[in-house]
Write a protein that holds these residues in place. Structure first.
Motif, PDB file in Angstrom:
ATOM      1  N   PRO A  42      14.329  39.886  40.859  1.00  0.00           N
ATOM      2  CA  PRO A  42      14.186  40.349  39.479  1.00  0.00           C
ATOM      3  C   PRO A  42      13.006  41.284  39.280  1.00  0.00           C
ATOM      4  O   PRO A  42      13.093  42.249  38.520  1.00  0.00           O
ATOM      5  N   GLU A  76      21.243  45.189  27.816  1.00  0.00           N
ATOM      6  CA  GLU A  76      22.015  44.055  28.309  1.00  0.00           C
ATOM      7  C   GLU A  76      23.076  43.651  27.297  1.00  0.00           C
ATOM      8  O   GLU A  76      22.826  43.620  26.095  1.00  0.00           O
ATOM      9  N   GLN A 175      32.656  38.025  38.960  1.00  0.00           N
ATOM     10  CA  GLN A 175      31.744  37.292  39.833  1.00  0.00           C
ATOM     11  C   GLN A 175      31.522  38.064  41.122  1.00  0.00           C
ATOM     12  O   GLN A 175      32.406  38.784  41.595  1.00  0.00           O
ATOM     13  N   THR A 182      25.435  39.641  37.557  1.00  0.00           N
ATOM     14  CA  THR A 182      24.218  39.754  36.761  1.00  0.00           C
ATOM     15  C   THR A 182      24.107  41.143  36.150  1.00  0.00           C
ATOM     16  O   THR A 182      24.800  42.090  36.549  1.00  0.00           O
ATOM     17  N   HIS A 183      23.202  41.268  35.204  1.00  0.00           N
ATOM     18  CA  HIS A 183      22.978  42.574  34.573  1.00  0.00           C
ATOM     19  C   HIS A 183      22.558  43.617  35.611  1.00  0.00           C
ATOM     20  O   HIS A 183      23.060  44.752  35.607  1.00  0.00           O
ATOM     21  N   ASP A 184      21.649  43.254  36.505  1.00  0.00           N
ATOM     22  CA  ASP A 184      21.165  44.219  37.495  1.00  0.00           C
ATOM     23  C   ASP A 184      22.255  44.656  38.456  1.00  0.00           C
ATOM     24  O   ASP A 184      22.205  45.763  38.998  1.00  0.00           O
ATOM     25  N   HIS A 185      23.253  43.806  38.670  1.00  0.00           N
ATOM     26  CA  HIS A 185      24.384  44.170  39.517  1.00  0.00           C
ATOM     27  C   HIS A 185      25.499  44.853  38.745  1.00  0.00           C
ATOM     28  O   HIS A 185      26.551  45.152  39.318  1.00  0.00           O
ATOM     29  N   PRO A 188      27.841  42.100  32.379  1.00  0.00           N
ATOM     30  CA  PRO A 188      28.655  40.957  32.828  1.00  0.00           C
ATOM     31  C   PRO A 188      29.976  41.313  33.499  1.00  0.00           C
ATOM     32  O   PRO A 188      30.597  40.452  34.113  1.00  0.00           O
TER      33      PRO A 188
END
Length: 242
Positions: A42, A76, A175, A182-185, A188
């Protein structure tokens, strides 16, 4: 990520001291193992997603993934507030919540994620709704030959032919790595186009639009191939394209 002409996105460069300090953190992540790497992720991702130089993307954290945004920062989306619109040349335009998507038929894949710049994360578990299922729900009309995909970052777009979009290994991914995206990936919800380079797997997905023609996306307008099949340019010949 470097553009085809070798230019970096505009922005203030990361200072040498900051980079060297983060390099030390990356080395600590390697020594400390996976658990420490995930605690560092993170921190590094927050800087990496805003780094126009691309230097932070070389740090070995985050299970091998590099974090990147074409806008420098992305708001986000909450699970409750998320919406995925399906529109354009369709009989039944729709807007799906995250709960709607989770209730649809899910497909699981374990496939590599290959960036056009050369780095690769092997054997990543993915799960989500086949893009073909959402297209079938919407009902493409005569004249629809392509799919335009839009990110809620306000800038990032991508396109696929309708044939490509109907492949069973192209997912609206909910998923990855055994957990919600995740947000960074790019969560949603993001796209995952298994046989294509990573730039085709648009992050922060919020719109699917059926169009009459393929419309070049953000990276294609900067010189990348419209058909981003993984192949010999990265020494790979094991990714199916049909």
């Amino acid at each position: 990520m470097t553009t085809p002409a070798g230019r970096r996105p505009e922005g203030a460069p990361v200072g040498r001291r900051v980079f060297l300090g983060l390099l030390g953190l990356g080395a600590a992540g390697i020594v400390g193992g996976a658990a420490l790497q995930e605690r560092l992720t993170p921190l590094v991702a927050e800087l990496q997603i805003r780094d126009p130089t691309g230097l932070i993307a070389t740090l070995p954290v985050g299970q091998g993934f590099r974090f990147y945004s074409v806008t420098g920062a992305v708001p986000e989306a909450t699970a409750a507030g998320y919406r995925l619109a399906v529109s354009g040349l369709v009989e039944r335009p729709a807007e799906h919540t995250l709960t709607d998507l989770q209730a649809m038929p899910q497909t699981e894949l374990v496939r590599d994620f290959q960036c056009v710049t050369g780095w690769r994360v092997p054997d990543v578990p993915w799960a989500g709704v086949p893009l073909s299922h959402l297209l079938d729900l919407a009902g493409p009309v005569d004249g629809a030959t392509a799919v335009r995909l839009t990110s809620f970052d306000g800038e990032y777009t991508e396109s696929l032919t309708l044939e490509q979009a109907r492949r069973p290994d192209v997912l609206v991914a909910l998923q990855m790595l055994g957990a919600p995206v995740t947000h960074d990936h790019g969560g949603p919800v993001r796209l995952y186009a298994a046989p294509m380079y990573g730039y085709k797997s648009i992050k922060w997905l919020n719109r699917i639009e059926l169009t009459a023609d393929v419309q070049p996306g953000y990276w294609e307008e900067r010189g990348y191939d419209l058909d981003g099949w993984v192949g010999s340019t990265n020494g790979r010949d094991d990714d199916p394209t049909a």
